[in-house]
Scaffold this motif. Structure first.
Motif: not given
Length: 294
Positions: A194-195, A200-209
């Motif tokens: 997650v960190e 890397a600049g991912a948003n919340w939804f991309q992090t979840i996915r």
């Protein structure tokens, strides 16, 4: 080579022994106090709940008598005819049992979808704000605190008799139960991916996915299968309030003292739950990797 063991002076050894005995005595005292409190609470609870052991033992024979009446007479020479008489309404009961399983399946499926969407908002490590987590947690608590049969009764009043009320009732209760379990699975993930995604600049939804779902999906599936097994039992009771399934037929048999029908329907429910338990157990074990290397 032998090593000499140092011996403490008598005064220092006695002081250490006294301190140890005092610590042990204090711990034993705390344990006895806790056990005493538990016993007192049990006695108070039993008194308030009108639990009377003498009444239980005095009337236990009535329970055995009822069970005895539900056992049909099966003779070796006329076994198949006796079985046909016992399961005289088997096609109808089987259809209602299938309806019960479908109610449980659809209720679990709908509830799991909503729980999946809410669990990330309710988890302490992924919730975007404190208030989002508080609202999500309280909503999940409401869904699982109200008994599913109460929801079923409300939906029967609103929509009329039928399996739809049972589906909605199980769905709501499943949202609350699975939402909590899913959130706990999410809170136990490894946060390093997650960190890394966040850095890397991912948003919340991309992090979840890409960082969360690969870690939690086996746990989600395992809990969903377990909940389906629980919901099959719950769906069997929904018929008591007219929410479809075999429960209504079971209640009719109990109320009208159709003793052998009670045992016939009950055995069908038990056999169904056992088969579902065995099947879902195998699937859960495969999902979490148990037995892969046997």
């Amino acid at each position: 080579m032998a090593t000499a063991i140092p011996v403490l002076p008598a005064g220092q050894a006695k002081a250490l022994d006294d301190a140890y005995q005092a610590a042990v005595s204090a711990r034993r005292l705390r344990t006895l106090m806790v056990l005493g409190i538990i016993v007192v609470l049990i006695l108070i609870s039993a008194n308030l709940a009108h639990v009377r052991p003498l009444t239980l033992f005095g009337n236990i024979g009535n329970f055995g008598s009822f069970i005895g009446k539900t056992i049909p007479v099966l003779t070796f020479g006329n076994f198949f005819a006796d079985m046909r008489e016992w399961y005289w309404n088997f096609p109808k009961w089987l259809g209602l049992l299938g309806q019960t399983i479908l109610i449980a399946y659809l209720g679990t499926f709908m509830g799991a979808i909503v729980a999946f969407c809410l669990c990330f908002l309710a988890s302490a490590n992924l919730a975007q704000s404190r208030w989002t987590r508080i609202v999500a947690r309280r909503f999940l608590e409401f869904c699982r605190t109200v008994p599913d049969i109460v929801f079923a009764l409300i939906f029967v009043i609103a929509f009329g008799l039928g399996p739809m009320a049972g589906v909605f009732a199980l769905s709501i209760h499943t949202v609350g139960a699975l939402g909590k379990l899913f959130a706990e699975v999410v809170e136990n993930i490894d946060m390093k991916p997650v960190e890394g995604m966040s850095a890397a600049g991912a948003n919340w939804f991309q992090t979840i996915r890409f960082a969360v779902l690969p870690q939690v999906l086996p746990g989600f599936a395992s809990y969903s299968l377990l909940r389906f097994e629980i919901n099959v039992r719950g769906a069997g009771v929904m018929g008591f309030v007219g929410a479809g399934g075999i429960g209504q037929e079971f209640l009719v048999a109990i109320r009208n003292f159709y003793y052998t029908d009670v045992s016939a329907i009950l055995l069908m429910i038990i056999a169904t739950v056992i088969l579902i338990d065995l099947g879902t157990e195998q699937v859960r074990h495969r999902l979490i990797g148990i037995g892969e290397h046997r």
